[in-house]
Design a protein around this motif. Sequence first.
Motif, PDB file in Angstrom:
ATOM      1  N   LEU A 195      -4.820  81.764  31.744  1.00  0.00           N
ATOM      2  CA  LEU A 195      -4.224  81.390  30.458  1.00  0.00           C
ATOM      3  C   LEU A 195      -3.160  82.393  30.030  1.00  0.00           C
ATOM      4  O   LEU A 195      -2.117  82.010  29.472  1.00  0.00           O
ATOM      5  CB  LEU A 195      -5.322  81.279  29.393  1.00  0.00           C
ATOM      6  CG  LEU A 195      -6.344  80.157  29.594  1.00  0.00           C
ATOM      7  CD1 LEU A 195      -7.344  80.137  28.451  1.00  0.00           C
ATOM      8  CD2 LEU A 195      -5.658  78.803  29.714  1.00  0.00           C
ATOM      9  N   LEU A 196      -3.406  83.670  30.269  1.00  0.00           N
ATOM     10  CA  LEU A 196      -2.383  84.676  29.977  1.00  0.00           C
ATOM     11  C   LEU A 196      -1.135  84.456  30.830  1.00  0.00           C
ATOM     12  O   LEU A 196      -0.006  84.639  30.356  1.00  0.00           O
ATOM     13  CB  LEU A 196      -2.943  86.077  30.216  1.00  0.00           C
ATOM     14  CG  LEU A 196      -3.840  86.657  29.125  1.00  0.00           C
ATOM     15  CD1 LEU A 196      -4.455  87.975  29.583  1.00  0.00           C
ATOM     16  CD2 LEU A 196      -3.059  86.869  27.841  1.00  0.00           C
ATOM     17  N   HIS A 197      -1.342  84.074  32.083  1.00  0.00           N
ATOM     18  CA  HIS A 197      -0.207  83.816  32.963  1.00  0.00           C
ATOM     19  C   HIS A 197       0.637  82.654  32.435  1.00  0.00           C
ATOM     20  O   HIS A 197       1.887  82.703  32.471  1.00  0.00           O
ATOM     21  CB  HIS A 197      -0.708  83.514  34.373  1.00  0.00           C
ATOM     22  CG  HIS A 197       0.388  83.260  35.363  1.00  0.00           C
ATOM     23  ND1 HIS A 197       1.348  84.195  35.676  1.00  0.00           N
ATOM     24  CD2 HIS A 197       0.680  82.157  36.110  1.00  0.00           C
ATOM     25  CE1 HIS A 197       2.181  83.698  36.575  1.00  0.00           C
ATOM     26  NE2 HIS A 197       1.794  82.462  36.854  1.00  0.00           N
ATOM     27  N   GLU A 198      -0.014  81.610  31.922  1.00  0.00           N
ATOM     28  CA  GLU A 198       0.732  80.489  31.348  1.00  0.00           C
ATOM     29  C   GLU A 198       1.499  80.914  30.104  1.00  0.00           C
ATOM     30  O   GLU A 198       2.660  80.502  29.903  1.00  0.00           O
ATOM     31  CB  GLU A 198      -0.225  79.344  31.011  1.00  0.00           C
ATOM     32  CG  GLU A 198      -0.869  78.688  32.208  1.00  0.00           C
ATOM     33  CD  GLU A 198       0.145  78.066  33.140  1.00  0.00           C
ATOM     34  OE1 GLU A 198       1.161  77.503  32.646  1.00  0.00           O
ATOM     35  OE2 GLU A 198      -0.049  78.140  34.366  1.00  0.00           O
ATOM     36  N   SER A 199       0.900  81.760  29.262  1.00  0.00           N
ATOM     37  CA  SER A 199       1.600  82.231  28.069  1.00  0.00           C
ATOM     38  C   SER A 199       2.783  83.115  28.434  1.00  0.00           C
ATOM     39  O   SER A 199       3.839  83.060  27.779  1.00  0.00           O
ATOM     40  CB  SER A 199       0.626  83.008  27.169  1.00  0.00           C
ATOM     41  OG  SER A 199      -0.392  82.168  26.677  1.00  0.00           O
ATOM     42  N   GLU A 200       2.630  83.926  29.471  1.00  0.00           N
ATOM     43  CA  GLU A 200       3.743  84.773  29.905  1.00  0.00           C
ATOM     44  C   GLU A 200       4.912  83.934  30.423  1.00  0.00           C
ATOM     45  O   GLU A 200       6.081  84.254  30.172  1.00  0.00           O
ATOM     46  CB  GLU A 200       3.255  85.731  31.000  1.00  0.00           C
ATOM     47  CG  GLU A 200       2.350  86.839  30.482  1.00  0.00           C
ATOM     48  CD  GLU A 200       1.819  87.705  31.600  1.00  0.00           C
ATOM     49  OE1 GLU A 200       1.971  87.307  32.773  1.00  0.00           O
ATOM     50  OE2 GLU A 200       1.248  88.776  31.306  1.00  0.00           O
ATOM     51  N   LYS A 201       4.611  82.852  31.141  1.00  0.00           N
ATOM     52  CA  LYS A 201       5.684  81.993  31.644  1.00  0.00           C
ATOM     53  C   LYS A 201       6.432  81.325  30.493  1.00  0.00           C
ATOM     54  O   LYS A 201       7.660  81.189  30.535  1.00  0.00           O
ATOM     55  CB  LYS A 201       5.107  80.936  32.590  1.00  0.00           C
ATOM     56  CG  LYS A 201       4.614  81.499  33.904  1.00  0.00           C
ATOM     57  CD  LYS A 201       4.371  80.390  34.919  1.00  0.00           C
ATOM     58  CE  LYS A 201       3.324  79.413  34.444  1.00  0.00           C
ATOM     59  NZ  LYS A 201       3.030  78.379  35.470  1.00  0.00           N
ATOM     60  N   LEU A 202       5.701  80.900  29.450  1.00  0.00           N
ATOM     61  CA  LEU A 202       6.347  80.245  28.316  1.00  0.00           C
ATOM     62  C   LEU A 202       7.134  81.237  27.470  1.00  0.00           C
ATOM     63  O   LEU A 202       8.200  80.904  26.939  1.00  0.00           O
ATOM     64  CB  LEU A 202       5.295  79.544  27.455  1.00  0.00           C
ATOM     65  CG  LEU A 202       4.576  78.346  28.090  1.00  0.00           C
ATOM     66  CD1 LEU A 202       3.457  77.867  27.190  1.00  0.00           C
ATOM     67  CD2 LEU A 202       5.563  77.219  28.365  1.00  0.00           C
TER      68      LEU A 202
END
Length: 408
Positions: free
Chosen positions: A182-189
């Motif tokens: 989930l952190l990885h998805e937030s970093e991409k956004l």
Amino acid sequence: MRLTNTLCAQHIGWHFKKHWLVQGRRVPKETGAAAELLKLGVLVKNPEDLLNAKVEKKLVDIVGAREKPVPEDSRHPDWHPTVCNTYSDNSVLIGGLPQAQVLTNSIVIQTFPKHIEDAIASQQLPNSVDKSVRHAILASHVLDAEQVKLPKVRLPERPAFNLPRSYGISHERVNRLLVNKLLHESEKLAGRSVSVRRKLIDNASFKTFLSKDGDLLGFSINAEKVVFANRAIEGVKGKFEGDLPDLYPMKSTISIPKYHIYQAKNLYPLRSDITCSHPHTIFTVFNKHQVKNSHGSEVTTSQLQARTLVKAFVVAAARAKQLHGDSVGALPKPIVVQSVQTDGRTFHFGVLQLNTLDLGANSTAKNYWFHRQNYNLFAECSYEGGRTHLDNYNREVFRIFNAFYNNS
């Protein structure tokens, strides 16, 4: 039938045993040899003393040998006459959120700060995010290759019955994978402009000691994942009024273990001169097999929310003492810490603004705790017949998660 000669031989072993028994009953006769030897000054010793001589064994200190345990009494080097109420990762406040409010001198606001609420409402996430989050849930819960022995399952109606042990993905790994994805998805956004100002640390420890109405409070917690930022989160604008709950006749330190052996020191994992040392968001894991009530009942929703508040308070208090010293009361600038607690399915989000470390009943300043109710990321996740199954995925959880990551 052919006749043979009769053998008159006897078994020699039988004769030897009988002869041994007869000779064993013989009494040695006094020959007078001992008396003659004593007259000549020759010392006569008993054969048993020579054959079974007692040898005194000496203890040898070997490098690497296990040290003797230090007795847990007044002889212990960390013994203090003043008892300390020590809160740790497995502690549960029996009074739930109201007890945590009194313990941390915090008033509760049943919503997030306005700028976070606006960020959640104004988010426009692409449709591909839902697919990525669904894949993150399945990859952490059912598709990972780890197979370890899971905790025992007990039947309440048959407590002594041993069910076959099951194997699967451990609880720790499920939560670690889910939070990381989930952190990885937030970093991409968010993009590089935001992620470059964030630093992540796993299994960070925090310790602090405070005094409240004559009682010494010790906090020692571990956060499974901590996000640090190069700039502290701005304090919430405005003033909030509220009263602390009345716990009478219960005391705010009830159900917190008391110890005489402790080290009264403050611990923050990063030095204050490091660029990214400001606490931003902490992620903690709730494991029902480790965090239990002392009376054996299940942890309630209020007790789980109290755990989220206390952990955020410990992180903020440790940072405040690092910056302003151990004797600080009202803080010159509030410290804001975001706290997220999950068990892999249920999420609880909260924001703590630490205004003061004066926890006494007569303190006029109060700390602010903003939070909502718990959210379920999904209802059911399984893998059967070669197919994955995910029911009732809740998109709102990731919207809040992403807003917390981008808050500054």
